[in-house]
Design an enzyme around this catalytic site. Structure first.
Site, PDB file in Angstrom:
ATOM      1  N   HIS A  23       0.842  -1.190   0.000  1.00  0.00           N
ATOM      2  CA  HIS A  23       0.000   0.000   0.000  1.00  0.00           C
ATOM      3  C   HIS A  23       0.880   1.243   0.000  1.00  0.00           C
ATOM      4  CE1 HIS A  23       1.119  -0.409   4.214  1.00  0.00           C
ATOM      5  NE2 HIS A  23       0.759   0.844   4.411  1.00  0.00           N
TER       6      HIS A  23
ATOM      7  N   ASP B 187       0.749   5.356   1.716  1.00  0.00           N
ATOM      8  CA  ASP B 187       0.113   6.061   2.833  1.00  0.00           C
ATOM      9  C   ASP B 187      -0.597   7.324   2.362  1.00  0.00           C
ATOM     10  OD1 ASP B 187       1.100   4.192   4.612  1.00  0.00           O
ATOM     11  OD2 ASP B 187       2.873   5.367   5.117  1.00  0.00           O
TER      12      ASP B 187
ATOM     13  N   HIS C 248       4.861   0.190  -0.044  1.00  0.00           N
ATOM     14  CA  HIS C 248       5.576  -0.635   0.925  1.00  0.00           C
ATOM     15  C   HIS C 248       4.671  -1.732   1.476  1.00  0.00           C
ATOM     16  CE1 HIS C 248       3.717   2.782   3.035  1.00  0.00           C
ATOM     17  NE2 HIS C 248       3.667   2.033   4.127  1.00  0.00           N
TER      18      HIS C 248
ATOM     19  N   ARG D 211       7.416  -8.567  16.053  1.00  0.00           N
ATOM     20  CA  ARG D 211       7.913  -7.278  15.569  1.00  0.00           C
ATOM     21  C   ARG D 211       6.870  -6.233  15.915  1.00  0.00           C
ATOM     22  NH1 ARG D 211       7.289  -3.901  10.920  1.00  0.00           N
ATOM     23  NH2 ARG D 211       9.191  -2.744  10.424  1.00  0.00           N
TER      24      ARG D 211
END
Length: 363
Positions: free
Chosen positions: A233, A235, A296, A306
């Site tokens: 996607h 941002d 990304h 994570r």
């Protein structure tokens, strides 16, 4: 009022409960079919020298302690080429980064039943749940999130009825510091790109901008090569400032590293104590496509949790944006690639056509 307006811009797209509630990751020991992703299209570049079979892209690491003339030029070059850079000596103390990481882990370590007490409403933005854009995909992602727009206190009370203030203090301090950093970065990037001062003030003043904070957890996965931490996607922001912690996972797509000219995915290896900064759609628009909006995703490669903390620096919902070069800003006579669009309209277009939103405003 500012946060309410942006919440309403997203909230016009009501979600169903199954689109909000994450999987209880601690209750499964095999990867559910709902979370199995097909191999992504396009090459995933391999570099055996990277140690784990993942190519690491050499995105710029910029020292913010050097004179602004130098750092600003480097930021502009990074925005033009990669759409991403990593920032060091940024002024956010390491103990602040450690504190926000600790509070993020504290939140996601809670039992699923407690986290669901702070579940995001169907037309809301704040609170616990899957990423809002997850509803646009057929498969579920291997992550859970917590969104903060404004104060986190209302939802924090539901998570820790008797011990929520420590979380709020850390999150609010982090938001304030990161907002100030984001505003400095945006101003420096636009000035270094020869944008007129009045245009910079118009789109980046405190009254014209706001922030959204996103806490993310990617739990250990029983079959990480077939799951997706965060789907590809871009941002909807001017800039996104991401603290990655010390666990790899963030990848960007770039033509610069692609074998055979086709492009591919490469890791953005986190720098100790660094902040990863990426260009969002709205900076891409006002730069008239000079700055590259970073596509990304997050992949799962390590058998440990994570966590990441992202701050989205965005204009207010009623802000109308268009390429600054067409209004006399840094490119007189330049042909405008995009028409004027309000942030609220842009959000609506992105929900209707996630992959084609920029085409929808192309002149």
């Amino acid at each position: 009022m500012i946060t309410t307006a942006l919440s309403e811009a997203f909230g016009q797209y009501t979600l169903k409960p199954h689109q909000i509630v994450p999987l209880d990751f601690h209750s499964v020991d095999t990867l559910p079919e709902t979370h199995v992703w097909p191999p992504p299209p396009g090459p995933e570049l391999v570099n055996t020298a990277a140690g784990d079979g993942q190519l690491v892209f050499p995105v710029p690491v910029i020292d913010f302690s050097v004179p602004e003339d130098s750092s600003g030029k480097l930021m502009v070059e990074a925005c033009e080429t990669w759409g991403v850079f990593q920032l060091v000596n940024h002024g956010i103390p390491l103990e602040i980064l450690a504190a926000v990481e600790a509070q993020t882990k504290r939140l996601f370590a809670l039992p699923a039943s407690r986290k669901l007490e702070a579940l995001r409403s169907p037309n809301g933005v704040n609170g616990y749940g899957q990423a809002r854009f997850a509803s646009l995909f057929d498969k579920n992602m291997w992550n859970e999130g917590f969104t903060v727009m404004g104060s986190p206190a209302d939802h924090a009370r539901k998570l820790w009825p008797d011990d929520y203030q420590g979380f709020c203090d850390v999150i609010e301090d982090y938001q304030k510091r990161m907002r100030e950093l984001a505003a400095r970065l945006l101003g420096l990037i636009l000035r270094s790109a020869n944008t007129p001062a009045q245009e910079i003030r118009r789109i980046s003043s405190p009254s014209a901008t706001m922030t959204t904070l996103q806490l993310n957890s990617y739990p250990p996965c029983p079959d990480p090569t077939r799951a997706m931490g965060m789907a590809p996607h871009t941002d909807t922001s001017f800039l996104t400032l991401l603290y990655q912690g010390g666990v790899k996972g963030l990848q960007i797509f770039s033509d610069r590293g692609g074998g055979g000219g086709g492009g591919g995915w490469g890791m953005v290896d986190p720098v100790d104590g660094g902040i990863t900064v990426n260009v969002g759609d709205l900076l891409h628009v006002v730069s008239n496509a000079r700055f590259h909006t970073a596509r990304h995703r997050v992949v799962l490669r390590e058998a440990r949790q994570r966590v990441s903390v992202g701050l989205f620096f965005v204009p207010t919902a009623d802000c109308v944006l268009s390429p600054l070069a067409c209004g006399g800003g840094g490119g007189e006579g330049e042909v405008c690639r995009y028409r004027a669009v309000s942030v609220k309209e842009y959000i609506g277009l992105k929900y209707k056509g996630f992959e084609t939103v920029l085409s929808a405003i192309t002149k």
